[in-house]
Design a protein around this motif. Structure first.
Motif, PDB file in Angstrom:
ATOM      1  N   THR A  33      69.366  55.334  14.121  1.00  0.00           N
ATOM      2  CA  THR A  33      69.786  55.312  12.723  1.00  0.00           C
ATOM      3  C   THR A  33      69.205  54.083  12.050  1.00  0.00           C
ATOM      4  OG1 THR A  33      71.771  54.011  13.162  1.00  0.00           O
ATOM      5  CG2 THR A  33      71.974  56.403  13.372  1.00  0.00           C
ATOM      6  N   SER A  35      70.813  51.756  10.859  1.00  0.00           N
ATOM      7  CA  SER A  35      71.621  50.570  11.157  1.00  0.00           C
ATOM      8  C   SER A  35      71.023  49.752  12.294  1.00  0.00           C
ATOM      9  CB  SER A  35      73.044  50.976  11.530  1.00  0.00           C
ATOM     10  OG  SER A  35      73.101  51.436  12.861  1.00  0.00           O
ATOM     11  N   TRP A  38      73.552  47.398  13.756  1.00  0.00           N
ATOM     12  CA  TRP A  38      74.183  46.335  12.970  1.00  0.00           C
ATOM     13  C   TRP A  38      75.452  46.799  12.267  1.00  0.00           C
ATOM     14  CZ3 TRP A  38      72.662  41.236  12.898  1.00  0.00           C
ATOM     15  CH2 TRP A  38      71.448  40.946  13.507  1.00  0.00           C
ATOM     16  N   GLY A  39      75.762  48.071  12.355  1.00  0.00           N
ATOM     17  CA  GLY A  39      76.963  48.617  11.719  1.00  0.00           C
ATOM     18  C   GLY A  39      76.711  50.085  11.396  1.00  0.00           C
ATOM     19  N   ASP A  40      76.998  50.942  12.355  1.00  0.00           N
ATOM     20  CA  ASP A  40      76.653  52.353  12.218  1.00  0.00           C
ATOM     21  C   ASP A  40      77.404  53.055  11.092  1.00  0.00           C
ATOM     22  OD1 ASP A  40      74.851  52.133  14.290  1.00  0.00           O
ATOM     23  OD2 ASP A  40      76.274  52.772  15.810  1.00  0.00           O
ATOM     24  N   TRP A  44      72.833  52.179   5.077  1.00  0.00           N
ATOM     25  CA  TRP A  44      71.728  51.231   5.067  1.00  0.00           C
ATOM     26  C   TRP A  44      70.578  51.776   4.221  1.00  0.00           C
ATOM     27  CZ3 TRP A  44      71.992  46.517   7.534  1.00  0.00           C
ATOM     28  CH2 TRP A  44      73.107  46.327   8.361  1.00  0.00           C
ATOM     29  N   LYS A  78      73.558  40.373  16.446  1.00  0.00           N
ATOM     30  CA  LYS A  78      73.888  41.766  16.153  1.00  0.00           C
ATOM     31  C   LYS A  78      75.217  42.172  16.781  1.00  0.00           C
ATOM     32  CE  LYS A  78      70.752  44.915  17.107  1.00  0.00           C
ATOM     33  NZ  LYS A  78      69.967  45.974  17.785  1.00  0.00           N
ATOM     34  N   SER A  82      78.175  43.249  14.310  1.00  0.00           N
ATOM     35  CA  SER A  82      78.631  44.642  14.282  1.00  0.00           C
ATOM     36  C   SER A  82      80.077  44.806  14.738  1.00  0.00           C
ATOM     37  CB  SER A  82      77.717  45.516  15.148  1.00  0.00           C
ATOM     38  OG  SER A  82      77.811  45.131  16.502  1.00  0.00           O
ATOM     39  N   GLN A  88      82.084  43.777   8.389  1.00  0.00           N
ATOM     40  CA  GLN A  88      81.749  45.184   8.159  1.00  0.00           C
ATOM     41  C   GLN A  88      82.457  45.737   6.917  1.00  0.00           C
ATOM     42  OE1 GLN A  88      79.459  47.100  10.154  1.00  0.00           O
ATOM     43  NE2 GLN A  88      78.963  45.014  10.758  1.00  0.00           N
ATOM     44  N   ASP A  92      80.595  46.988   3.514  1.00  0.00           N
ATOM     45  CA  ASP A  92      80.781  48.373   3.096  1.00  0.00           C
ATOM     46  C   ASP A  92      81.216  48.470   1.638  1.00  0.00           C
ATOM     47  OD1 ASP A  92      80.927  51.182   3.454  1.00  0.00           O
ATOM     48  OD2 ASP A  92      83.082  51.034   3.796  1.00  0.00           O
ATOM     49  N   ASN A  99      68.289  46.179   6.946  1.00  0.00           N
ATOM     50  CA  ASN A  99      67.802  45.378   8.067  1.00  0.00           C
ATOM     51  C   ASN A  99      66.365  45.776   8.352  1.00  0.00           C
ATOM     52  OD1 ASN A  99      67.637  47.187  10.532  1.00  0.00           O
ATOM     53  ND2 ASN A  99      69.769  47.545   9.969  1.00  0.00           N
TER      54      ASN A  99
END
Length: 166
Positions: A33, A35, A38-40, A44, A78, A82, A88, A92, A99
């Motif tokens: 993905t 991300s 780094w934060g699914d 992004w 990371k 994350s 996060q 959001d 990234n």
């Protein structure tokens, strides 16, 4: 007899093409993905240009992370980044995020050199916030896993936009 042999041959060809899909030795792979870990759950941006557009149209600051997949410093940051729920949540709700594993053509994103990991903030007015940096004088935009509080503080500074009306 010829029709039977031809039918069997066609059947074998069809079966070999149906089951001939390549499967890695390690099994099924998960698609990567944007991300990159780094934060699914975050949305992004795919490119710097797209991120600038989103930032401007949504009137939100942009957070840009430069990193490398095989860099141990990037990997350590990371992991902490994350797993931190506060980071996060703020990202959001209040930021556009991007990234990159490559450098951009915008030299404003490397004010003190090209190193990783590096985190910069860009205002919706498309101004790179060079005034928001980490604790190191030789790598002003570098953060380590122990610098989460500094990063959170800098995220709050970045929320105070330079120009509120665009």
């Amino acid at each position: 007899m010829m029709k039977v042999a031809l039918s069997v041959l066609l059947f074998l060809v069809a079966m070999s093409s149906a089951f001939g899909k390549y499967m890695p030795k390690t099994g099924k792979r998960i698609p990567e993905t944007l991300s990159r870990g780094w934060g699914d759950q975050l949305i992004w941006a795919q490119t710097y240009e797209e991120a600038l557009y989103w930032s401007r149209s949504r009137n939100k600051p942009l957070l840009v992370i430069f990193h490398l997949e095989n860099c141990p410093h990037s990997q350590a940051l990371k992991k902490v980044f994350s797993e931190d729920n506060e980071i996060q949540k703020i990202l959001d709700e209040q930021f556009v995020v991007l990234n990159l594993v490559y450098e951009t053509t915008d030299k404003h994103l490397s004010p003190d050199g090209q190193y990783v990991p590096r985190i910069l903030f860009v205002d919706p007015s498309m101004t790179v916030r060079a005034d928001i940096n980490g604790r190191y004088s030789n790598r002003m935009y570098a953060y380590e896993p122990s610098d989460v509080k500094i990063l959170l503080s800098n995220m709050k500074k970045a929320q105070k936009l330079l120009k509120s009306e665009l």
